[in-house]
Design an enzyme around this catalytic site. Structure first.
Site, PDB file in Angstrom:
ATOM      1  N   ASP A  48     -79.214 -18.564 -12.440  1.00 11.91           N
ATOM      2  CA  ASP A  48     -78.658 -17.547 -13.331  1.00 11.91           C
ATOM      3  C   ASP A  48     -78.545 -18.019 -14.775  1.00 11.91           C
ATOM      4  O   ASP A  48     -78.310 -17.210 -15.671  1.00 11.91           O
ATOM      5  CB  ASP A  48     -77.235 -17.188 -12.865  1.00 11.91           C
ATOM      6  CG  ASP A  48     -77.232 -16.046 -11.882  1.00 11.91           C
ATOM      7  OD1 ASP A  48     -78.191 -15.257 -11.881  1.00 11.91           O
ATOM      8  OD2 ASP A  48     -76.269 -15.943 -11.111  1.00 11.91           O
TER       9      ASP A  48
HETATM   10  C1  GLC Z   1     -72.450 -18.460 -14.570  1.00 10.61           C
HETATM   11  C2  GLC Z   1     -72.516 -19.600 -13.566  1.00 10.61           C
HETATM   12  C3  GLC Z   1     -73.489 -19.322 -12.475  1.00 10.61           C
HETATM   13  C4  GLC Z   1     -73.272 -17.937 -11.927  1.00 10.61           C
HETATM   14  C5  GLC Z   1     -73.307 -16.906 -13.054  1.00 10.61           C
HETATM   15  C6  GLC Z   1     -73.090 -15.493 -12.570  1.00 10.61           C
HETATM   16  O1  GLC Z   1     -73.616 -18.391 -15.268  1.00 10.61           O
HETATM   17  O2  GLC Z   1     -72.870 -20.814 -14.171  1.00 10.61           O
HETATM   18  O3  GLC Z   1     -73.358 -20.304 -11.485  1.00 10.61           O
HETATM   19  O4  GLC Z   1     -74.260 -17.661 -11.008  1.00 10.61           O
HETATM   20  O5  GLC Z   1     -72.301 -17.220 -13.976  1.00 10.61           O
HETATM   21  O6  GLC Z   1     -71.762 -15.224 -12.336  1.00 10.61           O
HETATM   22  C1  GLC Z   2     -74.164 -18.790  -8.486  1.00 12.17           C
HETATM   23  C2  GLC Z   2     -74.642 -17.386  -8.182  1.00 12.17           C
HETATM   24  C3  GLC Z   2     -76.029 -17.380  -7.602  1.00 12.17           C
HETATM   25  C4  GLC Z   2     -76.964 -18.213  -8.427  1.00 12.17           C
HETATM   26  C5  GLC Z   2     -76.420 -19.606  -8.631  1.00 12.17           C
HETATM   27  C6  GLC Z   2     -77.267 -20.430  -9.552  1.00 12.17           C
HETATM   28  O1  GLC Z   2     -73.881 -19.461  -7.299  1.00 12.17           O
HETATM   29  O2  GLC Z   2     -73.771 -16.742  -7.289  1.00 12.17           O
HETATM   30  O3  GLC Z   2     -76.511 -16.068  -7.506  1.00 12.17           O
HETATM   31  O4  GLC Z   2     -78.202 -18.249  -7.775  1.00 12.17           O
HETATM   32  O5  GLC Z   2     -75.125 -19.529  -9.188  1.00 12.17           O
HETATM   33  O6  GLC Z   2     -77.188 -20.008 -10.865  1.00 12.17           O
END
Ligand code: GLC
Ligand code: GLC
Length: 659
Positions: free
Chosen positions: A332
């Site tokens: 993400d």
């Molecule tokens: C932030 C976090 C990530 C998560 C995203 C969506 O970017 O670092 O882990 O998936 O938020 O909530």
């Molecule tokens: C968080 C989010 C997931 C994403 C991950 C890596 O765990 O829930 O959707 O893939 O971060 O960014």
């Protein structure tokens, strides 16, 4: 009071609406009952109480916190009745305990609904009608009834956990697989990443990619609920084949605020459905009519949704023939079209580039994996043409990854908006990423040409630490406008070179694919919460539950875990250890048994309930390799997939020899 979001924000109202009643020593919480609610909560106790409190400040005391409540210090509650402010429930029970003596007290916290027209008693009053709740309270203040209820709960869990029980030489593996990892998989299935200590409020709902992945660790427990979840998720898919990134479980609608364009999302639906089909053999799910974006009239069989998921990527290929990344893929925080320089902007939803250049090697690998599954599904539905087409696209994508996605010693991660490599030795920082090493190999890319092996060696050399495998190296030491949130985290945390436990199992599985059971298991053990208990002072998270992240080697707190419970780590570790290391793997054909375990293991035992049949599995090591010979009910069997038992047979004995 009853509204997770409002309770955490709207104090100007909520500090004036709290109401309680106290009757016969039972505390009733009835905020908003006077108007549009017909439910209330109650808190009762099996002993005669000496007093109660229902106002938080009366119990805690002014300028005090929960660690030092005034009422406890005084040894006396003040019978406070909450009018507004912050209602609580506290009972005062006096107990005399002799040495070694035990006494039992029941505290009962409950929720109850009354019929709309019988809310009040007397009817013209504002007093809660307690006629329907009193029998419930009486029942559960009775020790025999409470014991019976707990026994029922225990049996329910015994039943769920009995689906897969293992006896390996490692106590931590046994503890996690048999109890805690499975339990955590239930929690992630139910809650996804929402409504927790780490993600408070309810705004996030269930993630499309998260919930599909969670199925990998859950589907064997309650397949019927997995089926329902799949259909709910699919109903939020958009006509383009893309998907809302999140949906709300109560309304079952996609979150408009976050929207779509996370270009990995649609493929996870294929992965989730494949896992369901392999576990259950319930092919009827593919015929279920499912709408797009919940629009009545747009229903098509689930099978067509999967086709659109696959097509979505083919419609969005970039300059190197790799999938365009959109807002982000699994990571993400790799926001290659975001270019945000404004405080407070969401990295996930801000898009300042038109997204026609930045590409993801990760999505390419996911496409290959999902495409293979889809082809298998198509074949079994007699759609040979579609299967052939899917496999041709998969082969083309594999070639593209080999040509455009390989950096010499490892797989590249992406191309940015300038068409420059991300995750390459040419980069100053972020030269190698875990995602593509694990996922390309897991998808079968490079198994026949040495790339898989080389990628695994590079992971061991550049990313593996004693606390787990780091997401990428070297950590980004400054903010890169063209990379986004990943470089916003201080080095060693989260996606910026933290140990993101979610994708460590991808490498474990990849190691089993290249036949390295020692290393697969070693990686498993490094992040196993139970195995980390001796270093709890450093780890600082529950020793029975996976955390999303362990701080990486660039962080001052290397080895410290964070964000436990709600993480894709639960499902992926369960899946990696049970299906790939222990090798007890549901397939479209039946249950396959193909362990890739450490050379030093003499063997292990397992029972697995699969499609209504219990498989009693005994594995014995005779040589040091991974060659498998099966005997089924005493008879040698040439394949690693156990044949379906005869009609009516409920137990099958499988002896496995590893050579
Ligand atoms: C932030 C976090 C990530 C998560 C995203 C969506 O970017 O670092 O882990 O998936 O938020 O909530
Ligand atoms: C968080 C989010 C997931 C994403 C991950 C890596 O765990 O829930 O959707 O893939 O971060 O960014």
């Amino acid at each position: 009071m009853w509204d997770a979001n409002d309770d955490a924000t709207n104090f100007q109202r909520n500090f004036s609406i709290g109401e309680v009643e106290i009757e016969d020593g039972v505390i009733y919480h009835k905020t908003e009952y006077r108007e549009r609610r017909n439910h209330f909560a109650y808190f009762a106790c099996s002993r005669k109480t000496e007093g109660f409190d229902t106002q938080r400040e009366a119990f805690v005391g002014p300028y005090r916190g929960w660690e030092k409540p005034l009422a406890v210090e005084r040894g006396k509650l003040s019978n406070s009745v909450a009018h507004g402010w912050a209602p609580i429930g506290a009972h005062h029970v006096e107990l005399q305990l002799g040495p070694d003596e035990t006494q039992e007290v029941i505290f009962l916290l409950g929720y109850h609904e009354n019929p709309q027209e019988q809310k009040f008693d007397p009817p013209a009053s504002q007093t809660v009608n307690k006629k329907t709740v009193k029998p419930v309270i009486a029942k559960y203040l009775n020790f025999a009834d409470v014991d019976a209820a707990f026994e029922k709960l225990r049996q329910y869990w015994d039943g769920l956990l009995a689906v897969c029980q293992v006896e390996t030489p490692d106590v931590h593996t046994n503890r996690m697989v048999n109890i805690w990892n499975a339990y955590q998989c239930m929690a992630t299935f139910n809650m996804s990443r929402s409504a927790s200590f780490y993600e408070s409020g309810i705004g996030r709902g269930l993630g499309f990619r998260d919930s599909n992945q969670d199925l990998l660790g859950f589907v064997q427990m309650v397949p019927a609920r997995a089926r329902e979840r799949i259909l709910d998720l699919a109903a939020t898919q958009l006509p383009s084949g893309g998907a809302y990134h999140q949906y709300q479980p109560l309304t079952k609608r996609g979150n408009n605020d976050v929207g779509s364009n996370f270009n990995d999302d649609p493929h996870w639906l294929i992965v989730g459905v494949a896992a369901y089909l392999k576990e259950t053999g319930d092919w009827s799910i593919l015929d279920e009519p499912v709408p797009y974006d919940n629009a009545p009239g747009s229903e098509q069989p689930l099978y067509e949704h999967l086709q659109r998921s696959f097509q979505y990527t083919l419609d969005r290929l970039g300059p190197h023939g790799l999938p365009l990344i959109g807002r982000a893929d699994w990571n993400d925080c790799l926001n290659l079209n975001c270019f945000s320089d404004t405080p407070g902007q969401s990295f996930q939803t801000t898009t300042n580039k038109d997204g026609k250049v930045a590409e993801s090697v990760f999505i390419a690998a996911l496409f290959v994996l999902a495409g293979r599954e889809l082809a298998e599904i198509a074949l079994r539905r007699g759609r040979t043409d579609e299967a052939q087409r899917d496999l041709a696209e998969v082969a083309r994508m594999e070639d593209t990854v080999r040509e455009q996605g390989w950096d010499g010693e490892w797989f590249l991660r992406a191309y940015d908006d300038f068409g420059r490599k991300v995750g390459s030795k040419e980069c100053a920082e972020g030269k190698i990423f875990i995602e593509t090493q694990g996922f390309c190999v897991l998808a079968g890319i490079g198994l026949d040409d040495g790339r898989a092996h080389a990628a695994m060696e590079s992971v061991a050399k550049h990313l593996a630490t004693e606390h787990g495998i780091i997401l990428q190296q070297p950590a980004y030491s400054r903010y890169y406008l063209e990379l986004g949130e990943i470089s916003s985290y201080p080095p060693g945390y989260k996606e910026n070179a933290g140990i993101f436990c979610h994708n460590n199992p991808w490498v474990m599985i990849a190691e089993t694919q290249v036949g390295n059971g020692d290393r697969a298991y070693d990686y498993y053990a490094r992040i196993n919460p139970s195995a980390r208990e001796p270093i709890s002072e450093l780890h600082r998270c529950e020793p029975y539950v996976y955390a999303q992240m362990i701080a990486g080697r660039d962080a001052p707190t290397h080895g410290e875990a964070k964000n436990s419970w709600l993480t894709g780590t639960a499902a992926w570790n369960y899946y990696a250890v049970t299906q790939w290391i222990l090798g007890i793997r549901p397939t479209f054909e039946g249950l396959e048994i193909r362990p890739v375990v450490p050379k030093g293991w003499r063997g292990f035992k397992a029972t697995r309930l699969f499609r209504g049949v219990t498989y009693n599995i005994a594995v014995t090591r005779e040589g040091e390799g991974n060659q498998v010979a099966l005997k089924v009910d005493g008879e040698p069997w040439e394949s690693t997939v156990v044949p379906a038992p005869v009609e009516g047979q409920r137990e099958v004995a499988v002896e496995v020899t590893l050579k």
